[in-house]
Design a protein around this motif. Sequence first.
Motif, mmCIF file in Angstrom:
data_model
loop_
_atom_site.group_PDB
_atom_site.id
_atom_site.type_symbol
_atom_site.label_atom_id
_atom_site.label_comp_id
_atom_site.label_asym_id
_atom_site.label_seq_id
_atom_site.Cartn_x
_atom_site.Cartn_y
_atom_site.Cartn_z
ATOM 1 N N ALA A 27 -35.756 -7.947 -7.758
ATOM 2 C CA ALA A 27 -36.967 -8.644 -8.217
ATOM 3 C C ALA A 27 -37.583 -9.482 -7.106
ATOM 4 O O ALA A 27 -38.790 -9.727 -7.101
ATOM 5 C CB ALA A 27 -36.629 -9.533 -9.410
ATOM 6 N N ALA A 28 -36.768 -9.912 -6.144
ATOM 7 C CA ALA A 28 -37.266 -10.682 -5.003
ATOM 8 C C ALA A 28 -37.715 -9.773 -3.861
ATOM 9 O O ALA A 28 -38.047 -10.261 -2.773
ATOM 10 C CB ALA A 28 -36.180 -11.631 -4.517
ATOM 11 N N GLY A 29 -37.704 -8.447 -4.088
ATOM 12 C CA GLY A 29 -38.158 -7.514 -3.064
ATOM 13 C C GLY A 29 -37.103 -7.141 -2.049
ATOM 14 O O GLY A 29 -37.423 -6.600 -0.985
ATOM 15 N N GLU A 30 -35.837 -7.371 -2.368
ATOM 16 C CA GLU A 30 -34.755 -7.121 -1.402
ATOM 17 C C GLU A 30 -33.917 -5.932 -1.858
ATOM 18 O O GLU A 30 -33.520 -5.839 -3.019
ATOM 19 C CB GLU A 30 -33.871 -8.370 -1.290
ATOM 20 N N ASP A 31 -33.636 -5.028 -0.930
ATOM 21 C CA ASP A 31 -32.798 -3.868 -1.230
ATOM 22 C C ASP A 31 -31.326 -4.270 -1.283
ATOM 23 O O ASP A 31 -30.895 -5.231 -0.626
ATOM 24 C CB ASP A 31 -32.968 -2.779 -0.171
ATOM 25 N N VAL A 32 -30.563 -3.494 -2.038
ATOM 26 C CA VAL A 32 -29.114 -3.703 -2.153
ATOM 27 C C VAL A 32 -28.431 -2.350 -2.039
ATOM 28 O O VAL A 32 -28.884 -1.363 -2.623
ATOM 29 C CB VAL A 32 -28.743 -4.357 -3.505
ATOM 30 N N TRP A 33 -27.337 -2.310 -1.291
ATOM 31 C CA TRP A 33 -26.467 -1.141 -1.290
ATOM 32 C C TRP A 33 -25.218 -1.485 -2.096
ATOM 33 O O TRP A 33 -24.725 -2.615 -2.050
ATOM 34 C CB TRP A 33 -26.067 -0.749 0.131
ATOM 35 N N LEU A 34 -24.729 -0.477 -2.790
ATOM 36 C CA LEU A 34 -23.563 -0.651 -3.659
ATOM 37 C C LEU A 34 -22.588 0.480 -3.392
ATOM 38 O O LEU A 34 -22.986 1.643 -3.282
ATOM 39 C CB LEU A 34 -24.018 -0.624 -5.130
ATOM 40 N N THR A 35 -21.305 0.144 -3.289
ATOM 41 C CA THR A 35 -20.298 1.194 -3.130
ATOM 42 C C THR A 35 -19.104 0.878 -4.022
ATOM 43 O O THR A 35 -18.845 -0.284 -4.357
ATOM 44 C CB THR A 35 -19.857 1.345 -1.663
ATOM 45 N N ALA A 36 -18.395 1.933 -4.390
ATOM 46 C CA ALA A 36 -17.204 1.854 -5.235
ATOM 47 C C ALA A 36 -16.487 3.187 -5.092
ATOM 48 O O ALA A 36 -17.050 4.153 -4.558
ATOM 49 C CB ALA A 36 -17.585 1.584 -6.693
ATOM 50 N N PRO A 37 -15.224 3.284 -5.547
ATOM 51 C CA PRO A 37 -14.491 4.545 -5.370
ATOM 52 C C PRO A 37 -15.177 5.758 -5.988
ATOM 53 O O PRO A 37 -15.035 6.861 -5.511
ATOM 54 C CB PRO A 37 -13.147 4.257 -6.060
ATOM 55 N N ARG A 38 -15.916 5.552 -7.090
ATOM 56 C CA ARG A 38 -16.622 6.663 -7.740
ATOM 57 C C ARG A 38 -17.833 6.119 -8.468
ATOM 58 O O ARG A 38 -17.845 4.954 -8.893
ATOM 59 C CB ARG A 38 -15.694 7.410 -8.701
ATOM 60 N N PRO A 39 -18.872 6.933 -8.653
ATOM 61 C CA PRO A 39 -20.079 6.450 -9.329
ATOM 62 C C PRO A 39 -19.822 5.927 -10.736
ATOM 63 O O PRO A 39 -20.463 4.971 -11.174
ATOM 64 C CB PRO A 39 -20.978 7.702 -9.356
ATOM 65 N N ALA A 40 -18.868 6.541 -11.472
ATOM 66 C CA ALA A 40 -18.600 6.108 -12.847
ATOM 67 C C ALA A 40 -18.127 4.668 -12.903
ATOM 68 O O ALA A 40 -18.306 3.990 -13.927
ATOM 69 C CB ALA A 40 -17.561 7.032 -13.483
ATOM 70 N N ALA A 41 -17.547 4.172 -11.818
ATOM 71 C CA ALA A 41 -17.025 2.805 -11.813
ATOM 72 C C ALA A 41 -18.139 1.766 -11.849
ATOM 73 O O ALA A 41 -17.876 0.599 -12.154
ATOM 74 C CB ALA A 41 -16.141 2.581 -10.579
ATOM 75 N N VAL A 42 -19.371 2.162 -11.526
ATOM 76 C CA VAL A 42 -20.475 1.197 -11.475
ATOM 77 C C VAL A 42 -21.538 1.480 -12.535
ATOM 78 O O VAL A 42 -22.660 0.992 -12.434
ATOM 79 C CB VAL A 42 -21.118 1.175 -10.064
ATOM 80 N N SER A 43 -21.181 2.255 -13.542
ATOM 81 C CA SER A 43 -22.158 2.566 -14.592
ATOM 82 C C SER A 43 -22.643 1.303 -15.287
ATOM 83 O O SER A 43 -23.830 1.196 -15.649
ATOM 84 C CB SER A 43 -21.553 3.533 -15.605
ATOM 85 N N ALA A 44 -21.740 0.314 -15.471
ATOM 86 C CA ALA A 44 -22.140 -0.933 -16.130
ATOM 87 C C ALA A 44 -23.162 -1.703 -15.289
ATOM 88 O O ALA A 44 -24.011 -2.416 -15.833
ATOM 89 C CB ALA A 44 -20.914 -1.794 -16.397
ATOM 90 N N ILE A 45 -23.094 -1.574 -13.975
ATOM 91 C CA ILE A 45 -24.057 -2.252 -13.104
ATOM 92 C C ILE A 45 -25.442 -1.644 -13.288
ATOM 93 O O ILE A 45 -26.452 -2.359 -13.405
ATOM 94 C CB ILE A 45 -23.594 -2.169 -11.636
#
Length: 776
Positions: free
Chosen positions: A254-272
């Motif tokens: 919302a502030a115009g800033e990009d974020v990268w996200l990593t985790a062992p598998r995509p399913a682990a970050v579904s809640a995010i």
Amino acid sequence: MTTPPSDSPSRIDLPALEAWCRTLHQHLLARRQRACLWISGDDPSGAAQAICERWPAREPAPLWLGTGEALSTAGAMPVRTLAMAKAATQLGGEQSLVIFDAAQPAAGFDPDAFGAVAGTLKAGGLLVLMTPAAWAAADPAPVPDGDHARLAHWPFAREQLTARYLARLARRLSAHASVLHWPQGGHLPAPSLGSGNHAARSDAIADSDCLTQDQAASVAALEALAPARPVVISADRGRGKSGALGIAAARCLAAGEDVWLTAPRPAAVSAIFERLAALLPRGLREGNVFRLPAGQADDDTASGSELRFLAPDAIEAARLACRDEVLPRLFVDEAAAIPTPLLKGYLAHFPRIAFATTVHGYEGTGRGFQLRFRHHLERQCPGWQALEMTTPVRWAPGDPLEALTDDLLLLSAQPPELSEPCAKNARQWLEGCDIVVLECDALARDEAALRQLFGLLVQAHYRTTPADLRQLLDTPGLTLTAIRQRDVTTGRDAWLGVVAAVEEGGFPTPLAYDIWCGKRRPRGHLLAQSLAAHAGHQGAAEARWWRVLRIAVHPALWRRGQGARLLKALEQQALAAGVTRLGTSFGAEADLVAFWLAQGFVPLRMGLKRDAASGEHAVMMGKAIGESGSGESAPRGQLAQDALLGALQQDFQRLLPSLLAHELHGLPPVLADRLRQRGSENDLATLTPAACAQRLDWYRRGGGGLALVRPWLETALEASEPSRLDEASRHGLVLALGGQDAHAFISWAEGQGIVGRKARDRWCRAAAGRLIEQSE
């Protein structure tokens, strides 16, 4: 409330069961709790399916974990079935009803799967645990189940193993008052679970998007990320860790800033991603990217912003592609399950970075991760910040299922708290400690000792999982040696260190030959089989070894010689059992290699590919003990009296320069230097024609790979006369020495009609065989 015998759905009082389910669900919802229903019997699947069809919470559909073979499709309600091995795919999701089928012999009780799905149940949810009838009886004891197959190393069959682990589970289940036990053919248990925790959520949470003060503090820290001041967030399951990452990421976007996200598998970050969608309804998700379109950000930026999920091993390439651009924030979720070298690389290159991990994970342990990674953080970023989220979000504090899962799997196992004299005078204090050889039968019944010892292993190794407890209690041929300090005042024991070793090798000659030439690979015996199949020595499979599985010392006693003390005691036990060789295998780090070198071990083999779990090349080291007949170990590097170890060590030193120039070219220099043994430098002049022929004969029969015979093949090629191998074959072998997957060799091979990696491998082995046939 009672029912008739429950041998089949047709014999269950279904109206009574429906009323029971409704009452229990309302009870749990009112208290924001979850429960475990334990159904024991010869075939409890009918009762479990009847519950599936009558449980009031129908979204999502009930999850049946196990084989699902006994599940009828006649019911009106859909049931999702999932193999135990796939349980981790549910991490990050939520369930209302889970059937855990440990009654079917083919599946059994998978500790990692149980822990994973138990943490996905939300308030008001029910976990139905099905087990054989023997679990509910004192006699007969449980027998080995399907999950024991992973421990049934040659020559043992699954049925020959002990079931200490299952017997302990049965005892703990029976001891928990919160467990609702429904024996097959018996009565339904009363649905009451006690008063529970009725405390209302605090109204004092300043952040309206957050559910707890813990979550609000974590979100604030993530928003305020500053260069060289990384944040490490630790939390048990259900504490809102993923929610905190999602809230912080939404505010960055919302502030115009990009974020990268990593985790062992995509399913682990579904809640995010779910949290992002809820907070930024105008955003769009496209695969593993969530975009906030231009003009939607708070500062009306023209380009918009995005959160991008990247696999752990894809971060480096994405970073390099940024070139001179400012790198975005990096959020690393489930950090304990990501190899340490990758984490160190992230820390070195991303100015603003946050690590989040589950304390009691099922791929890695957050407590061990923090302990091991903390030293690196303090060296690189002294201003790093540690936060712990303790207040549950998905359920109320004091939840019965959380307490049960913790107890069954020893999730909160901790080393003992040491008394004050240890800190004041450690040397004198340690003199009062003794070395104890543990009996697994007694250990399985000693909860205090088991918790302390497993707690030591959890803190010493960041990838300890619940399944490791089963390995500790039921692995055949396992030896446990520990350091014990007894309080003379209270009579209580404090366990300060432990080493676990397993017997390997001893294969009969015909089977050892098949292992040596790559035809057979019996279950287990990692060290003995690998040294035969990949280091080229059949004797390694025939010999008897004790391989050190784990070694752990209380953190307060590190660098006080206690690890060496444990290994010395283990050597004496091995000699008493007639075993004169110890071995170990681990992810190669310079400090770890230095420790084992200091104990007299020498490198014997190095893995050519990085291990998916550790991110490091596995190294195998060995030590000969008792050669002098005095019971003393051989001095460091002196293995001449053990012909097998001497030959393995010599071959490794001959091979190492070639590997460092090719497959291991990225090995850290300090690690490569420690692997080189002074006085054993590579000397190709010592490679006689007979030695080359012997090594290449192993290769042509299917042993090892071309990289593992490169020095011998190069020597044989140089020494052979042109007439011994046609020019085309000679040229092809020279190209293959540069890499079987290199473009030059692939192009040449395709020109010869040799297509595919397997075909190229067969050709190389056959060509090497023709070379030594001529020399013979």
